[in-house]
Motif scaffolding. Structure first.
Motif, mmCIF file in Angstrom:
data_model
loop_
_atom_site.group_PDB
_atom_site.id
_atom_site.type_symbol
_atom_site.label_atom_id
_atom_site.label_comp_id
_atom_site.label_asym_id
_atom_site.label_seq_id
_atom_site.Cartn_x
_atom_site.Cartn_y
_atom_site.Cartn_z
ATOM 1 N N GLU A 364 0.808 -0.963 0.016
ATOM 2 C CA GLU A 364 -0.114 0.062 -0.215
ATOM 3 C C GLU A 364 0.696 1.310 0.143
ATOM 4 O O GLU A 364 0.757 2.171 -0.862
ATOM 5 C CB GLU A 364 -0.931 -0.174 1.323
ATOM 6 C CG GLU A 364 -1.866 -1.173 1.078
ATOM 7 C CD GLU A 364 -2.922 -1.144 2.405
ATOM 8 O OE1 GLU A 364 -2.418 -0.156 3.356
ATOM 9 O OE2 GLU A 364 -3.827 -1.773 2.469
ATOM 10 N N ARG A 365 1.870 1.050 0.686
ATOM 11 C CA ARG A 365 2.947 2.602 0.754
ATOM 12 C C ARG A 365 3.589 2.570 -0.445
ATOM 13 O O ARG A 365 3.784 3.914 -0.910
ATOM 14 C CB ARG A 365 3.891 2.132 2.103
ATOM 15 C CG ARG A 365 4.630 3.384 2.097
ATOM 16 C CD ARG A 365 5.590 3.230 3.394
ATOM 17 N NE ARG A 365 6.357 4.400 3.572
ATOM 18 C CZ ARG A 365 7.216 4.676 4.889
ATOM 19 N NH1 ARG A 365 7.427 3.732 5.455
ATOM 20 N NH2 ARG A 365 8.089 5.863 4.808
ATOM 21 N N ARG A 366 3.808 1.479 -0.990
ATOM 22 C CA ARG A 366 4.707 1.375 -2.391
ATOM 23 C C ARG A 366 3.956 2.122 -3.468
ATOM 24 O O ARG A 366 4.097 3.129 -4.384
ATOM 25 C CB ARG A 366 4.987 0.258 -2.808
ATOM 26 C CG ARG A 366 6.022 0.250 -4.004
ATOM 27 C CD ARG A 366 6.265 -1.167 -4.415
ATOM 28 N NE ARG A 366 5.253 -1.878 -5.092
ATOM 29 C CZ ARG A 366 4.952 -1.462 -6.439
ATOM 30 N NH1 ARG A 366 5.562 -0.672 -7.170
ATOM 31 N NH2 ARG A 366 3.735 -2.108 -6.871
ATOM 32 N N GLN A 367 2.459 1.582 -3.364
ATOM 33 C CA GLN A 367 1.612 2.286 -4.319
ATOM 34 C C GLN A 367 1.256 3.823 -4.109
ATOM 35 O O GLN A 367 1.596 4.542 -5.122
ATOM 36 C CB GLN A 367 0.164 1.427 -4.177
ATOM 37 C CG GLN A 367 0.238 0.086 -4.924
ATOM 38 C CD GLN A 367 0.537 0.150 -6.344
ATOM 39 O OE1 GLN A 367 0.471 1.083 -6.996
ATOM 40 N NE2 GLN A 367 1.199 -1.186 -6.956
ATOM 41 N N ASN A 368 1.263 4.285 -2.658
ATOM 42 C CA ASN A 368 1.246 5.746 -2.535
ATOM 43 C C ASN A 368 2.394 6.538 -2.860
ATOM 44 O O ASN A 368 2.161 7.414 -3.575
ATOM 45 C CB ASN A 368 1.124 5.756 -0.974
ATOM 46 C CG ASN A 368 -0.443 5.355 -0.628
ATOM 47 O OD1 ASN A 368 -1.470 4.963 -1.136
ATOM 48 N ND2 ASN A 368 -0.465 4.933 0.665
ATOM 49 N N VAL A 369 3.620 5.842 -2.765
ATOM 50 C CA VAL A 369 4.771 6.582 -3.041
ATOM 51 C C VAL A 369 4.947 6.706 -4.549
ATOM 52 O O VAL A 369 5.111 7.936 -4.910
ATOM 53 C CB VAL A 369 5.929 5.815 -2.395
ATOM 54 C CG1 VAL A 369 7.329 6.460 -3.137
ATOM 55 C CG2 VAL A 369 5.878 6.038 -0.796
ATOM 56 N N SER A 371 2.612 6.974 -6.539
ATOM 57 C CA SER A 371 1.488 7.755 -7.025
ATOM 58 C C SER A 371 1.842 9.231 -6.750
ATOM 59 O O SER A 371 1.739 10.207 -7.613
ATOM 60 C CB SER A 371 -0.042 7.367 -6.308
ATOM 61 O OG SER A 371 -0.832 8.518 -6.715
ATOM 62 N N LEU A 372 2.357 9.477 -5.557
ATOM 63 C CA LEU A 372 3.055 10.847 -5.212
ATOM 64 C C LEU A 372 4.185 11.237 -6.125
ATOM 65 O O LEU A 372 4.563 12.249 -6.523
ATOM 66 C CB LEU A 372 3.296 10.751 -3.736
ATOM 67 C CG LEU A 372 3.834 12.120 -3.260
ATOM 68 C CD1 LEU A 372 2.960 13.175 -3.661
ATOM 69 C CD2 LEU A 372 4.173 12.109 -1.871
ATOM 70 N N GLN A 373 5.078 10.075 -6.239
ATOM 71 C CA GLN A 373 6.491 10.428 -7.232
ATOM 72 C C GLN A 373 5.825 10.850 -8.648
ATOM 73 O O GLN A 373 6.551 11.653 -9.359
ATOM 74 C CB GLN A 373 7.260 9.190 -7.147
ATOM 75 C CG GLN A 373 8.561 9.630 -7.685
ATOM 76 C CD GLN A 373 9.549 9.975 -6.435
ATOM 77 O OE1 GLN A 373 9.623 9.195 -5.457
ATOM 78 N NE2 GLN A 373 10.038 11.292 -6.895
ATOM 79 N N HIS A 375 3.212 12.253 -9.486
ATOM 80 C CA HIS A 375 2.877 13.733 -9.575
ATOM 81 C C HIS A 375 3.791 14.790 -9.501
ATOM 82 O O HIS A 375 3.626 15.817 -9.624
ATOM 83 C CB HIS A 375 1.710 13.830 -8.340
ATOM 84 C CG HIS A 375 0.530 13.234 -8.733
ATOM 85 N ND1 HIS A 375 0.173 11.944 -8.351
ATOM 86 C CD2 HIS A 375 -0.769 13.702 -9.053
ATOM 87 C CE1 HIS A 375 -1.216 11.842 -8.618
ATOM 88 N NE2 HIS A 375 -1.499 12.833 -9.115
#
Length: 607
Positions: A364-369, A371-373, A375
């Motif tokens: 989950e954190r990898r996907q969030n990172v 996604s943020l990266q 952007h």
């Protein structure tokens, strides 16, 4: 019951009976002194013996050395009083043979006799005839019996009996010897049981430790689940199933079975709708594990007559950090009393749940990172006549903190500007400064601001933000010139120097290396350098993750950078950027820093 029964509490074996010193026994039998010596020798053997039956030959011979004894029989009974097997010997030097006990119901349904309490009765009494030892007593010519019960593991018990040739009360000395022998056997058996249990505990602890290592070795959810199943078969059970909670209910995600031919049927049974939707949800809601056996297995995919029948099934909920993740099910071909204890299964389930939860949270954190990266980087590179663009980005931090490396390609009304930068550190503050730096430069460069003034304005914005972090960056501006060439202006603020891969395969620096770091001082000024890119030339900008990739011997990829670029001569910019990143990662056998690469090639007229 015929005869007179006497119950005598004999003295313990560690206090041998006093003897008047007379020699007793049948011809060839040991004297009283021989008894004490033999008993002490057997005591020593009992301290190291791995099997209590290994003592039987010597113990039986010691008892047969008494002149009144004609046969020695040892019989084992279940906790319910059912005879299991017996050993008997009627002559010194003969090895007692183990045989299945003949029918006998003297203790069926009755409480076990008191351990250590002597008992005497006639062989042909009602009690004697009902005993499974009766044929052995009669065959040896015994008419009377003295015996002593012993407690064993799992509620079982045993009786050691000595058959007497005379129909008279047993000598007191013989009674004491029988009790002493029973104490030796009991002590030996207790030690063996304790050692076996200790070995089982150590094996289970080792399995738990190894399972934790194996399950924690991967942060991939699917691989972690498969490791759970593989680690526990056959070490824990013949089969293992892992179901995880999904929005629409429990779903099978991993399975393993000892028998290769049963694996397909086992998986199909685990996906049975009645089991997955009817049985497992209720069991998963419990705080403790559940044991299913006997009638409780009826109607399940593992009950009698099922494709994969089992004698016992255990289901433990997978809970971690207050969340119910699913269930782990173990399937056994043995009875419930022979499966691992509930505490062990609960511990194993907890470790599996934590490993699964860690892998899930990591993903989950990898996907969030990611996604943020995403952007913080351009979603697509612009299409510019006469130029071909390519980029690559590699995350090097296993902790999955957002990095500060960034790149951008900004079209203006007269020029195209390329930007590569790096904010020191990782995490939320670095991400915020990355966004500030990229968007500040993009706003300026869209208006065709020159590289040096654009970086100077960014320094002012960073100082206004009062951040404790610094930023490095390089800006390259390309303006169309004659003959398909592009004029280049470069400004560098403490960043690795850009390079140009010429069409002929030579590598040269592009712009300078100097310049102060951004966000450090208020009084800031930068110089610009000019160059020219001809058709087939490729400008390459990158962050220090490329140059500082370090090999095991301590050398840096910076020394190999020109050679790596030459090997990529003729490649399209996107392949060149990705190839350079792969080369740096391979050189360092992995990297602890992010890598950003941006490449632009001047196209030939025919492209």
């Amino acid at each position: 019951m015929e005869g007179v029964e006497r119950r005598v509490r004999a003295q313990r074996a560690d206090a041998p009976p006093r003897s008047p010193g007379s020699r007793g026994g049948r011809p060839g039998g040991p004297a009283v002194g021989g008894w004490a010596e033999g008993l002490h020798r057997i005591w020593r053997t009992a301290q190291t013996s791995a099997d209590v039956t290994a003592l039987s030959a010597e113990l039986y011979d010691l008892l047969l050395g008494h002149p009144a004894a004609v046969v020695v029989v040892g019989a084992r009974y279940s906790a319910a009083g059912l005879p299991l097997y017996l050993r008997s010997s009627s002559g010194a030097g003969l090895r007692p043979e183990r045989v299945l006990a003949p029918p006998g119901d003297a203790w069926t349904g009755r409480p076990a006799p008191e351990p250590g309490a002597l008992r005497e009765f006639a062989v042909d009494s009602e009690h004697g005839r009902a005993r499974p030892e009766h044929p052995a007593w009669r065959a040896a010519g015994a008419v009377r019996v003295v015996e002593c019960p012993m407690a064993l593991e799992d509620g079982d018990w045993a009786v050691l009996s000595v058959g007497l040739s005379a129909d008279a009360p047993a000598p007191a000395e013989l009674g004491r010897r029988v009790v002493q022998v029973c104490e030796v056997v009991t002590a030996c058996n207790d030690r063996i049981v304790q050692e076996r249990e200790s070995a089982r505990v150590q094996a289970r602890d080792a399995l738990l430790a190894e399972a934790s290592l194996q399950m924690d070795a991967s942060l991939d959810v699917e691989e972690t689940l498969q490791r759970v199943a593989r680690m526990t078969v056959p070490a824990v059970a013949e089969g293992c199933l892992v179901h995880l909670r999904r929005p629409d209910g429990l779903a099978l995600v991993a399975s393993a079975h000892l028998a290769a031919g049963a694996r397909a049927r086992f998986t199909a049974a685990a996906e049975d709708p009645d089991w997955v939707r009817g049985v497992l949800p209720g069991l998963s809601a419990r705080r403790e594990g559940t044991v299913l056996t006997g009638e409780r297995l009826a109607g399940t995919p593992f009950g009698p007559g099922a494709a994969v029948p089992a004698r016992t099934v255990t289901v433990n909920p997978l809970r971690a950090r207050g969340r119910l993740l699913g269930t782990v099910t173990f399937v056994y071909g043995r009875e419930a009393g022979q499966v691992p204890p509930p505490v062990f299964l609960a511990d194993l389930a907890l470790r599996a749940a934590l490993a699964i939860d860690n892998a899930t949270l990591y993903e989950e954190r990898r996907q969030n990172v990611v996604s943020l990266q995403r952007h913080l980087l351009p979603s697509v590179l612009p299409t510019i006549p006469g130029l071909r663009l390519g980029a690559a980005y590699e995350v090097g931090d296993a902790a999955l903190e957002v990095g500060g490396d960034f790149y951008d390609a900004v079209p203006g009304s007269r020029s195209l500007s390329l930007v590569v930068g790096d904010v020191c550190g990782r995490g939320a503050e670095a991400a915020a400064l990355t966004g500030l730096a990229r968007h500040t430069l993009r706003t300026l460069l869209e208006d065709d601001t020159a590289p040096a003034p654009a970086l100077t304005r960014l320094n002012r914005a960073l100082r206004t933000a009062a951040s404790q972090k610094f930023v490095t960056g390089v800006v390259l501006s390309l303006t169309p010139a004659a003959d398909g060439c592009f004029a280049v202006r470069v400004a560098n603020a403490g960043h690795p120097q850009a390079l140009v891969l010429r069409a002929d395969g030579t590598v040269a620096p592009l712009g300078g290396t100097g310049g102060l770091l951004l966000g450090v001082v208020d009084d800031y000024a930068l110089a610009e350098q000019a160059d020219l890119l001809r058709p087939g030339d490729t400008a390459v900008l990158f962050t220090d993750g490329i140059t500082e990739s370090r090999s095991p011997d301590g050398s840096f990829f910076e020394e190999e950078l020109s050679g790596a670029l030459r090997e990529l001569t003729g490649r399209p910019p996107d392949e060149l950027a990705a190839g350079l990143a792969r080369a740096a990662i391979g050189f360092g056998r992995g990297t602890a820093d992010d890598m950003a690469v941006l490449a632009v090639r001047v196209a030939f007229g025919s492209e």
